[in-house]
Design a protein around this motif. Structure first.
Motif, short mmCIF file in Angstrom:
data_model
loop_
_atom_site.label_atom_id
_atom_site.label_comp_id
_atom_site.label_asym_id
_atom_site.label_seq_id
_atom_site.Cartn_x
_atom_site.Cartn_y
_atom_site.Cartn_z
N TRP A 249 31.21 -63.47 -31.48
CA TRP A 249 31.17 -62.34 -30.55
C TRP A 249 30.51 -61.13 -31.21
N TYR B 78 34.64 -61.11 -34.70
CA TYR B 78 35.35 -61.90 -33.70
C TYR B 78 34.54 -63.15 -33.34
N LEU C 60 34.77 -66.68 -30.58
CA LEU C 60 35.39 -67.36 -29.44
C LEU C 60 35.02 -68.83 -29.49
N TRP D 215 40.63 -67.70 -30.08
CA TRP D 215 40.04 -66.40 -30.35
C TRP D 215 40.41 -66.02 -31.78
#
Length: 707
Positions: A333, A337, A339, A370
């Motif tokens: 992301w 982060y 996903l 996540w």
């Protein structure tokens, strides 16, 4: 599942999960057990490549090297190097993890599930040690990413990936009362693709050991394994992978088995055959990766017994097939982060004399994860999976894992997780129709659905906390004492709807058993691992690793009955009732409260000569065959471990060996010789894998010609 990816993807993953602020990497260690000591990339904890030091999910990495795995014969024996892991051997070789039976640990080979569980056990002898690059081991429920059977953990066995240029490896080993084996692996790789072939052959002769004037025979066996793997990189974004594997074994001769504590000697043959094929592709562009794959596996067994005393013959056949279609999408992301979205479809069936109805199971599953690192001192992974099996209703499995680094990379790391697991009823528990007519046995096992019983999935809630201390930084020890780490891990598992066998009655002069949901159990405990290196002199180096596990594994229904005053036994002669006290209750059968394992290696640096000692201690454990006072809890009926004479004696298992490596041009050669089971432990009734003192010789040759 692919576990190597393009340099671009590695770079992005390093940014996302490393958040490394210029720390220098540690020097590589040859220890077979690595706990957050080297910048290793692992995939099992999050199904994505992650640095082992920065992934929130605790992962252990074990590597079989000549100086650490010489003399070992099975993956189960190799895994005993991890704290609290115990080999369970009843015809098949499995492992007990955190007090949970082998049925609760998912076994993967290169990310693909193995099939052919018998009595809930995947026979780990089907996986030769000579074709293992490393094993990634996650303890605790992983159903949030892997579904059923991952209630207690995941063992992901990764085979070597071809290197650039030509490679060749030959390995041979001979063990008295253990047979001779030969491994051969060779391949070629370049920037476009790679191919690698592996073959394995092992033969053992029948033998017998005598204990207390009783002879226990062991049948001879022949095992053959083949594997071929190929990779192709048509572009920098694409990778295609193919993998094929076959295994065959045949065991023939007299063998000993115990039923309810009674010894039975029988004659017969046992054959195993397995094959699997996997094809997958990976497409990486910028910050995204898409993987798709197909996998098929078939496992079969054939028994042929000479049934005494009738002189008749009896055959039993079992075959199970698994097909899997899977896909996974990963998106970075931003630098902190990631996903992950994925799904799979599984098709399973069972055939043979044990399954005349040829049952079929279909499962659809989707999962999501996540991963985040909002601060340099905090990272987390939140995952959830939905399974919809055809045999019963849907199931959700969430999990949260956290990693805290209060003072940055060094000093201390804290990992904690909370998650749920589940295990679906298998074909055996639902549909089996099996009759054992061997001498000393004489029983029938019938699946629950064949008798009209409905089984629910076993479900669990588990939590653990791991504290990793880097003692060099804490204590500022002398330079000759380096890389010392300590880990303290607390864990707890609560399992409900436990599926257990129960006595149905008698039919055709045989005891008949089936399955039902009965017990609620809890396993909780503490693991402590200490490891490091001492260099007292430039010519000598001492490498130490030791671990201890305390385990408290109990039947919660028994504890309730004790608290209510309903648990106890009745004297058949007087009729008096003796209540069971909590202090006398020894917990679940087959669990040792105390386990110690580790290795000690002395290295003579100029010649790299290594003297190694591997040790394992298991404290006494109960065996239901030794029960002396019958049913102690009436509802549900339970035989309870509550007397000193219901325990199997504890033991120490010591292995000692000497290894000498040489390097001749581009060829690495090593020789090892030593003794297994130095203390000559023998207890074939309850520990059939310990056959007394064994001598072994191990040799290995490696050659690489890089381009």
């Amino acid at each position: 599942m692919n576990y190597m990816h393009s340099p671009r993807w590695f770079f992005l993953i390093a940014i996302a999960v490393g958040i490394a602020r210029g720390q220098s990497p540690h020097q590589p260690s040859e220890d077979s057990l690595k706990l957050y000591r080297t910048p290793t990339v692992v995939v099992t904890g999050t199904r994505n490549p992650s640095s082992i030091e920065y992934t929130p999910v605790r992962v252990e990495v074990l590597q079989p090297l000549p100086t650490t795995s010489a003399g070992q014969t099975t993956v189960a024996e190799f895994l005993e190097e991890s704290a609290g892991v115990l080999q369970q051997y009843r015809v098949r070789s499995g492992i007990q993890v955190m007090g949970l039976e082998p049925a609760y640990t998912l076994v993967l080979l290169n990310g693909q599930p193995l099939t052919g569980r018998v009595a809930g056990v995947i026979d780990l002898r089907r996986l030769p040690l000579g074709n293992i690059d490393r094993v990634e081991f996650v303890k605790g429920p992983m159903s949030s990413l892997y579904g059923s059977t991952a209630l207690g953990g995941v063992v992901n066995i990764l085979t070597p990936r071809p290197h650039h240029g030509w490679t060749l490896q030959l390995r041979t080993q001979h063990i008295t009362r253990g047979g001779s084996e030969l491994h051969a692996r060779g391949g070629y790789g370049d920037s476009i693709g790679a191919v690698q072939l592996y073959s394995f052959f092992r033969r053992s002769q029948p033998f017998a050991i005598t204990v207390d004037s009783i002879s226990f025979p062991y049948a001879g066996s022949t095992e053959i394994a083949l594997q071929a793997v190929a990779y192709w990189h048509p572009t920098t974004q694409w990778e295609l992978q193919g993998d094929g594997r076959a295994f065959f074994s045949r065991t023939h001769g007299a063998f000993a088995e115990t039923y309810g504590g009674q010894l039975a000697i029988n004659q017969g043959a046992f054959r195993q055959r397995e094959w699997s094929v996997s094809v997958s592709s990976s497409w990486t562009v910028r910050r995204a990766r898409l993987q798709v794959g197909l996998f098929g596996n078939q496992y079969e067994e054939l028994y042929y017994w000479d049934v005494a005393p009738t002189g008749t013959n009896h055959e039993d056949e079992f075959r199970q097939r698994l097909g899997r279609i899977w896909s996974q999408y990963d998106l970075l992301w931003n630098v902190r982060y990631r996903l992950t979205l994925g799904g799979e479809f599984l098709y399973e069936d069972a055939l043979g004399t044990r399954y005349p109805d040829q049952p079929v199971a279909r499962t659809i599953a989707i999962f999501s994860q996540w991963e985040g690192a909002p601060y340099d001192w905090l990272s987390y992974a939140l995952s959830i999976r939905w399974d919809r099996p055809s045999a019963y209703g849907q199931h959700w499995s969430p999990k949260l894992a956290l990693l805290l680094r209060p003072w940055g990379h060094r000093w201390v790391q804290v990992r904690t997780s909370l998650g749920s697991g589940f295990r679906a009823p298998d074909f055996r528990q639902l549909f089996v129709s099996f009759t054992n007519r061997l001498q000393g046995a004489g029983y029938a096992l019938v699946g629950a659905r064949r008798l009209g019983y409905e089984l629910q999935p076993e479900r669990s809630i588990a939590t653990d906390v791991s504290l990793q201390l880097f003692l060099d930084d804490w204590l500022g020890w002398h330079p000759w004492v380096k890389e010392w780490t300590a880990e303290i891990r607390l864990f707890a598992n609560w399992v409900r709807n436990l599926i257990e066998p129960f006595y149905v009655g008698r039919a055709e002069a045989m005891d008949v058993y089936s399955y039902r949901n009965l017990a609620r159990i809890a396993t909780r405990g503490c693991e402590v691992t200490l490891q490091g290196t001492v260099i007292p002199h430039p010519l000598w180096q001492l490498e130490l690793r030791g671990s201890y596990q305390f385990l408290d594994a109990v039947d919660l229904d028994v504890l309730d009955a004790i608290a209510a005053g309903h648990a106890g036994t009745q004297d058949p002669s007087t009729g008096s009732f003796s209540p069971l006290r909590r202090a006398d209750y020894g917990g679940l059968w087959g669990r040792s409260p105390h386990t110690v394992s580790g290795t000690c290696r002395i290295v003579y640096v100029p010649l790299q000569t290594v003297l190694s000692l591997r040790f394992l201690h298991r404290s006494p454990f109960g065996d239901e065959a030794l029960d002396r006072n019958g049913i102690a809890v009436a509802n549900p009926p339970r035989r309870v471990l509550d007397r000193p004479d219901e325990y199997v004696s504890g033991f120490w298992n010591l292995n000692l060996w000497l290894t000498q490596p040489w390097r001749l041009s581009s060829v690495d050669i090593s020789f090892s010789t030593g003794i297994r089971n130095l203390l000559n432990v023998r207890n074939p009734r309850f520990l059939p894998h310990l056959v007394g003192r064994q001598w072994f010789f191990h040799a290995e040759l490696r050659w690489e010609a890089t381009e």
